[in-house]
Design an enzyme around this catalytic site. Structure first.
Site, mmCIF file in Angstrom:
data_model
loop_
_atom_site.group_PDB
_atom_site.id
_atom_site.type_symbol
_atom_site.label_atom_id
_atom_site.label_comp_id
_atom_site.label_asym_id
_atom_site.label_seq_id
_atom_site.Cartn_x
_atom_site.Cartn_y
_atom_site.Cartn_z
ATOM 1 N NE ARG A 39 3.022 5.344 3.301
ATOM 2 C CZ ARG A 39 2.290 4.868 4.320
ATOM 3 N NH1 ARG A 39 1.876 5.636 5.277
ATOM 4 N NH2 ARG A 39 1.978 3.608 4.353
ATOM 5 N NE ARG B 209 -5.900 -0.335 6.672
ATOM 6 C CZ ARG B 209 -4.638 0.070 6.801
ATOM 7 N NH1 ARG B 209 -4.057 0.040 7.983
ATOM 8 N NH2 ARG B 209 -3.966 0.473 5.750
ATOM 9 N NE ARG C 68 -2.120 -0.424 1.793
ATOM 10 C CZ ARG C 68 -2.654 -1.377 2.575
ATOM 11 N NH1 ARG C 68 -3.660 -2.113 2.135
ATOM 12 N NH2 ARG C 68 -2.194 -1.575 3.778
ATOM 13 C CE LYS D 156 4.261 1.873 8.110
ATOM 14 N NZ LYS D 156 3.937 0.830 7.134
ATOM 15 N NE ARG E 89 -4.035 -4.239 8.132
ATOM 16 C CZ ARG E 89 -3.057 -3.364 7.907
ATOM 17 N NH1 ARG E 89 -2.079 -3.216 8.768
ATOM 18 N NH2 ARG E 89 -3.026 -2.655 6.810
HETATM 19 P P1 ADP Z 1 -0.023 0.811 5.334
HETATM 20 O O1 ADP Z 1 1.348 1.146 5.838
HETATM 21 O O2 ADP Z 1 -0.490 -0.535 5.720
HETATM 22 O O3 ADP Z 1 -0.200 1.094 3.863
HETATM 23 P P2 ADP Z 1 -1.192 3.195 6.603
HETATM 24 O O4 ADP Z 1 -2.269 3.108 7.596
HETATM 25 O O5 ADP Z 1 0.128 3.700 7.047
HETATM 26 O O6 ADP Z 1 -1.094 1.726 6.028
HETATM 27 O O7 ADP Z 1 -1.674 4.078 5.363
HETATM 28 C C1 ADP Z 1 -2.889 3.836 4.706
HETATM 29 C C2 ADP Z 1 -3.033 4.775 3.522
HETATM 30 O O8 ADP Z 1 -3.047 6.140 3.969
HETATM 31 C C3 ADP Z 1 -1.906 4.733 2.490
HETATM 32 O O9 ADP Z 1 -2.051 3.696 1.555
HETATM 33 C C4 ADP Z 1 -2.055 6.111 1.848
HETATM 34 O O10 ADP Z 1 -3.122 6.171 0.940
HETATM 35 C C5 ADP Z 1 -2.409 6.993 3.034
HETATM 36 N N1 ADP Z 1 -1.194 7.558 3.649
HETATM 37 C C6 ADP Z 1 -0.716 7.303 4.893
HETATM 38 N N2 ADP Z 1 0.411 7.993 5.128
HETATM 39 C C7 ADP Z 1 0.666 8.716 4.016
HETATM 40 C C8 ADP Z 1 1.689 9.609 3.619
HETATM 41 N N3 ADP Z 1 2.714 9.915 4.440
HETATM 42 N N4 ADP Z 1 1.622 10.166 2.394
HETATM 43 C C9 ADP Z 1 0.618 9.885 1.571
HETATM 44 N N5 ADP Z 1 -0.372 9.040 1.843
HETATM 45 C C10 ADP Z 1 -0.363 8.438 3.058
#
Ligand code: ADP
Length: 191
Positions: free
Chosen positions: A88, A133, A144, A13, A127
């Site tokens: 989400r 990370r 996740r 993404k 990654r």
């Molecule tokens: P990925 O899609 O690889 O899990 P992101 O960088 O999009 O990684 O998100 C990392 C973390 O940030 C998520 O696992 C969550 O803890 C938090 N996060 C991101 N976006 C949201 C959201 N819309 N609602 C709740 N938590 C979020």
């Protein structure tokens, strides 16, 4: 143009979001990036978010919603935006609807990237080695994916019913995926 880019963790993404946003001249807004920036700056928001992120859980809706609301309010997002990683949860969908309606606009399309589940875990573990990370360890990666299936996958049907969904194959080369996204959005007219 108001777009959402969805897909499981590891679907690519973030990479695609910046290409697509550049193409349309709108900002890519990544909730994950905003959380990580806050974590590294040690802000109150960052401290709150970190414990959830490190466990692979979602940050509570009220925290996330407020953060997105403030970001969308900024000047650069007035002509539109591409959301990466938001909404989400179903509650976030409703919040976003309210935010967009308030500005007198509509959501134009929702792109979902589809990727084979085992490929996803492999990409994330790879990654982990390159980016370091803290939420890319195997247990957290698997958690996740689970949280995504439970809480975020149902959103796909919501947007499908609204006629907004564009499913795009996320496997293969980055540039090929970008081209597929452009093709999927070719008939979208800004509301
Ligand atoms: P990925 O899609 O690889 O899990 P992101 O960088 O999009 O990684 O998100 C990392 C973390 O940030 C998520 O696992 C969550 O803890 C938090 N996060 C991101 N976006 C949201 C959201 N819309 N609602 C709740 N938590 C979020």
């Amino acid at each position: 143009m108001r777009l959402i880019l969805m897909g499981p963790p590891g679907a690519g993404k973030g990479t695609q979001a910046s290409h697509v946003a550049d193409h349309f001249g709108i900002p890519a807004i990544s909730t994950g990036d905003i959380f990580r920036a806050n974590v590294s700056e040690g802000t109150q928001l960052g401290v709150k978010a970190k414990e959830y992120m490190d466990a692979g859980e979602y940050v509570p809706d009220e925290v996330t919603n407020l953060m997105v609301r403030n970001r969308i309010d900024e000047d650069d997002a007035k002509p539109g935006f591409l959301l990466d990683g938001y909404p989400r949860t179903l509650a976030q969908v409703e919040e976003l609807d309210g935010m967009i309606k308030f500005t007198g606009h509509e959501l134009d399309a929702v792109v979902v990237l589809t990727v084979d589940p085992e490929e996803l875990v492999q990409r994330l573990l790879q990654r982990a080695e390159t980016d370091g990370r803290s939420d890319d360890t195997e247990d957290v990666v698997r958690r996740r994916q689970e949280v995504y299936s439970e809480q975020t996958e149902p959103l796909i049907e919501v947007y499908r019913e609204r006629g907004l969904l564009r499913e795009v194959d996320g496997m293969g080369e980055v540039d090929d995926v970008t081209e597929r996204i452009f093709a999927a959005l070719a008939d979208v007219r800004e509301s």
